[in-house]
Design a protein around this motif. Structure first.
Motif, PDB file in Angstrom:
ATOM      1  N   GLY A 323      23.330   9.160  -2.411  1.00  0.00           N
ATOM      2  CA  GLY A 323      24.746   8.922  -1.946  1.00  0.00           C
ATOM      3  C   GLY A 323      25.547   9.280  -3.197  1.00  0.00           C
ATOM      4  O   GLY A 323      25.331  10.535  -3.795  1.00  0.00           O
ATOM      5  N   PRO A 324      26.475   8.411  -3.548  1.00  0.00           N
ATOM      6  CA  PRO A 324      27.555   8.716  -4.655  1.00  0.00           C
ATOM      7  C   PRO A 324      27.057   8.109  -6.049  1.00  0.00           C
ATOM      8  O   PRO A 324      27.540   8.269  -7.127  1.00  0.00           O
ATOM      9  CB  PRO A 324      28.616   8.063  -4.327  1.00  0.00           C
ATOM     10  CG  PRO A 324      28.205   6.719  -3.350  1.00  0.00           C
ATOM     11  CD  PRO A 324      26.978   7.076  -2.761  1.00  0.00           C
ATOM     12  N   TRP A 325      25.651   7.616  -5.939  1.00  0.00           N
ATOM     13  CA  TRP A 325      25.018   7.153  -7.248  1.00  0.00           C
ATOM     14  C   TRP A 325      24.000   8.024  -7.976  1.00  0.00           C
ATOM     15  O   TRP A 325      23.561   8.851  -7.213  1.00  0.00           O
ATOM     16  CB  TRP A 325      24.473   5.603  -6.979  1.00  0.00           C
ATOM     17  CG  TRP A 325      25.281   4.536  -6.508  1.00  0.00           C
ATOM     18  CD1 TRP A 325      25.578   4.017  -5.259  1.00  0.00           C
ATOM     19  CD2 TRP A 325      25.939   3.509  -7.246  1.00  0.00           C
ATOM     20  NE1 TRP A 325      26.711   2.843  -5.545  1.00  0.00           N
ATOM     21  CE2 TRP A 325      26.640   2.975  -6.784  1.00  0.00           C
ATOM     22  CE3 TRP A 325      25.752   3.486  -8.952  1.00  0.00           C
ATOM     23  CZ2 TRP A 325      27.349   1.659  -7.166  1.00  0.00           C
ATOM     24  CZ3 TRP A 325      26.530   2.547  -9.389  1.00  0.00           C
ATOM     25  CH2 TRP A 325      27.478   1.683  -8.546  1.00  0.00           C
ATOM     26  N   MET A 326      24.120   7.522  -9.210  1.00  0.00           N
ATOM     27  CA  MET A 326      22.782   8.008  -9.837  1.00  0.00           C
ATOM     28  C   MET A 326      22.531   7.021 -10.936  1.00  0.00           C
ATOM     29  O   MET A 326      23.186   6.523 -11.485  1.00  0.00           O
ATOM     30  CB  MET A 326      22.965   9.307 -10.795  1.00  0.00           C
ATOM     31  CG  MET A 326      21.820   9.807 -11.671  1.00  0.00           C
ATOM     32  SD  MET A 326      22.149  11.402 -12.575  1.00  0.00           S
ATOM     33  CE  MET A 326      23.080  10.595 -13.934  1.00  0.00           C
ATOM     34  N   ASP A 327      21.205   6.723 -10.998  1.00  0.00           N
ATOM     35  CA  ASP A 327      20.643   5.928 -11.911  1.00  0.00           C
ATOM     36  C   ASP A 327      19.433   6.298 -12.469  1.00  0.00           C
ATOM     37  O   ASP A 327      18.605   7.084 -12.016  1.00  0.00           O
ATOM     38  CB  ASP A 327      20.478   4.299 -11.571  1.00  0.00           C
ATOM     39  CG  ASP A 327      19.235   4.133 -10.544  1.00  0.00           C
ATOM     40  OD1 ASP A 327      18.319   4.354 -10.789  1.00  0.00           O
ATOM     41  OD2 ASP A 327      19.355   3.559  -9.211  1.00  0.00           O
ATOM     42  N   THR A 328      19.175   5.771 -13.737  1.00  0.00           N
ATOM     43  CA  THR A 328      18.294   6.362 -14.498  1.00  0.00           C
ATOM     44  C   THR A 328      17.307   5.057 -14.930  1.00  0.00           C
ATOM     45  O   THR A 328      17.775   4.133 -15.259  1.00  0.00           O
ATOM     46  CB  THR A 328      18.474   7.090 -15.920  1.00  0.00           C
ATOM     47  OG1 THR A 328      19.385   6.402 -16.665  1.00  0.00           O
ATOM     48  CG2 THR A 328      19.373   8.512 -15.534  1.00  0.00           C
ATOM     49  N   ASN A 329      15.893   5.493 -15.258  1.00  0.00           N
ATOM     50  CA  ASN A 329      15.249   4.370 -15.522  1.00  0.00           C
ATOM     51  C   ASN A 329      14.264   5.004 -16.998  1.00  0.00           C
ATOM     52  O   ASN A 329      13.487   5.900 -16.739  1.00  0.00           O
ATOM     53  CB  ASN A 329      13.909   3.942 -14.749  1.00  0.00           C
ATOM     54  CG  ASN A 329      14.647   3.764 -13.109  1.00  0.00           C
ATOM     55  OD1 ASN A 329      14.028   4.210 -12.177  1.00  0.00           O
ATOM     56  ND2 ASN A 329      15.955   3.519 -12.946  1.00  0.00           N
ATOM     57  N   LEU A 330      14.426   4.218 -18.042  1.00  0.00           N
ATOM     58  CA  LEU A 330      13.748   4.655 -19.422  1.00  0.00           C
ATOM     59  C   LEU A 330      12.609   3.601 -19.596  1.00  0.00           C
ATOM     60  O   LEU A 330      13.059   2.384 -19.552  1.00  0.00           O
ATOM     61  CB  LEU A 330      14.660   4.684 -20.318  1.00  0.00           C
ATOM     62  CG  LEU A 330      14.256   4.845 -21.558  1.00  0.00           C
ATOM     63  CD1 LEU A 330      13.270   6.288 -21.775  1.00  0.00           C
ATOM     64  CD2 LEU A 330      15.247   4.903 -22.738  1.00  0.00           C
ATOM     65  N   VAL A 331      11.386   4.059 -19.356  1.00  0.00           N
ATOM     66  CA  VAL A 331      10.448   2.836 -19.502  1.00  0.00           C
ATOM     67  C   VAL A 331       9.986   2.868 -21.250  1.00  0.00           C
ATOM     68  O   VAL A 331       9.217   3.843 -21.534  1.00  0.00           O
ATOM     69  CB  VAL A 331       9.287   3.276 -18.766  1.00  0.00           C
ATOM     70  CG1 VAL A 331       8.171   2.140 -18.906  1.00  0.00           C
ATOM     71  CG2 VAL A 331       9.609   3.400 -17.425  1.00  0.00           C
TER      72      VAL A 331
END
Length: 414
Positions: A323-331
């Motif tokens: 959608g209008p979102w972007m999220d990032t996951n750094l482990v």
């Protein structure tokens, strides 16, 4: 290791008679200690390498078994990963949002490496080992803005270009030359900041976006750019989770092709067409994609949009565009049984001031993350049970997970 070494030496030392001083200053003591340390290190490395070979990347996924529990629980294996995986190649450490202006900085730790990332007065992004050159004190903590970096221990002062500006009370010191901060290679791609701990001797001009894109993303860079993963989105916030599991457990969970979604994330599943799930593999990247549900529910409303893309960039970074979102996951690996997962959220600029939409979206995302925490910590406990040694892959959905394990094997055997 030191305790074991001392125990080996004790039988060679005679017990002193009463009143007799024991003299341990035998001439070859240091050489004996060195040989013991080297021998023990070689043995440990050899034993750990055997653990690596308990997984066979050449076995077809239909017949393959997963890596053994030792990959997820053994301390020596964890240290091998730091050396072979995280201390090599480009590693994401943060967002350009953290250093928008000159003299902004943030700090972090990857394995044993303490790092400092900043933007100097000319606007250049720089990175250094966050260690004072005097007596190894950490130089800076957290994040923020400074005029210079002053060591809290003895006051040695450094500029944003790493130059030593001031060192008091050193009169009489000889052969005192360049004691500036030790640099780390740094680059940006889109809104992401990357470090490369093995390229410290390269000149700054050798690090450009094209080289980074080629080394980090391979042939997938254009695919990601065209999927709306760029710097035009507006940064919203950060969330951090400390999870009692090996870093690979979180990655495996992400890479199971949506296998767990209908069972563990019912709210999320209601907003996705799970039968549309597809997986595409590149050199070091895998992309999972799924169409959004045509029927809006109270849980997903318009947060997920028409299509969700989940990109995993080896070894520990995820980009989620929906959608209008972007999220990032750094482990971030913290130990054999612990990791930290850092979420950064970005949104199309036109919606950033829609407070209700933003807050509801973040609540829904938080719900999914907490569900994943429970899953991952449960898996880690199961991995430590004597009832489990290896597992199997679901061949039609867990292709990206198998790809991840094969890449790990390749790094660990180099």
């Amino acid at each position: 290791m030191k305790m074991a070494m001392i125990m080996q030496l004790i039988p060679f030392i005679s017990t002193p008679r009463q009143g007799q001083l024991m003299n341990l200053n035998f001439s070859n003591r240091s050489s004996i200690l060195s040989r013991c340390l080297i021998h023990n290190s070689d043995v440990q490395t050899s034993q750990t390498q055997r653990l690596v070979h308990h997984f066979n990347p050449k076995t077809p996924i239909e017949e393959a078994i997963t890596p053994p529990t030792s990959w997820y629980t053994d301390p020596s294996f964890f240290h091998l990963e730091l050396d072979r995986v995280f201390y090599r190649g480009w590693q994401v450490v943060g967002s350009t949002e953290q250093i928008k202006d000159p003299r902004d900085y943030f700090t972090g730790r990857l394995g044993d490496v303490e790092y400092l990332v900043c933007r100097d007065d000319s606007g250049m992004v720089r990175a250094f080992h966050n260690v004072c050159r005097h007596h190894a004190s950490l130089l800076a903590y957290g994040s923020g803005k400074k005029s210079c970096f002053v060591c809290p221990y003895h006051g040695w002062t450094y500029g944003f270009n790493g130059t030593l500006l001031k060192a008091t009370r050193i009169s009489g010191m000889r052969n005192f030359n360049d004691f500036g901060l030790l640099p780390i290679k740094v680059a940006t791609w889109g809104p992401f900041i990357l470090l490369n701990l093995e390229k410290e001797n390269l000149s700054q001009k050798e690090v450009d976006s094209h080289n980074v894109s080629k080394e980090w993303l391979g042939s997938c860079s254009e695919v990601l750019s065209s999927s709306g993963i760029d710097s035009s989105l507006s940064y919203v916030c950060r969330r951090e989770y400390t999870i009692e599991c090996n870093w690979k457990v979180f990655c495996d969970n992400y890479l199971d092709g949506g296998y767990h979604v209908p069972y563990a994330h019912k709210g999320l599943a209601s907003g996705l067409k799970m039968d549309s799930y597809s997986i595409t593999m590149f050199e070091k990247v895998s992309i999972q994609s799924c169409e959004g549900s045509s029927e809006k529910s109270e849980e997903n409303y318009d947060r997920l949009g028409r299509k969700a893309i989940y990109a995993f960039i080896y070894p520990n970074f995820m980009i989620n565009r929906y959608g209008p979102w972007m999220d990032t996951n750094l482990v971030v690996p913290l130990g054999p049984n612990k990791c930290q997962v850092i979420f950064d959220y970005y949104l199309e600029r036109s919606l950033k001031n829609d407070t209700d939409f933003v807050e509801k979206s973040l609540r829904d995302s938080e719900k999914v993350q907490l569900e994943d925490v429970v899953l991952c910590e449960g898996v880690q406990k199961g991995l430590q049970s004597p009832a489990y040694s290896v597992g199997r892959y679901a061949p039609t959905v867990e292709l990206a997970m198998h790809h991840f394990h094969c890449l790990l094997y390749e790094n660990l055997t180099k």
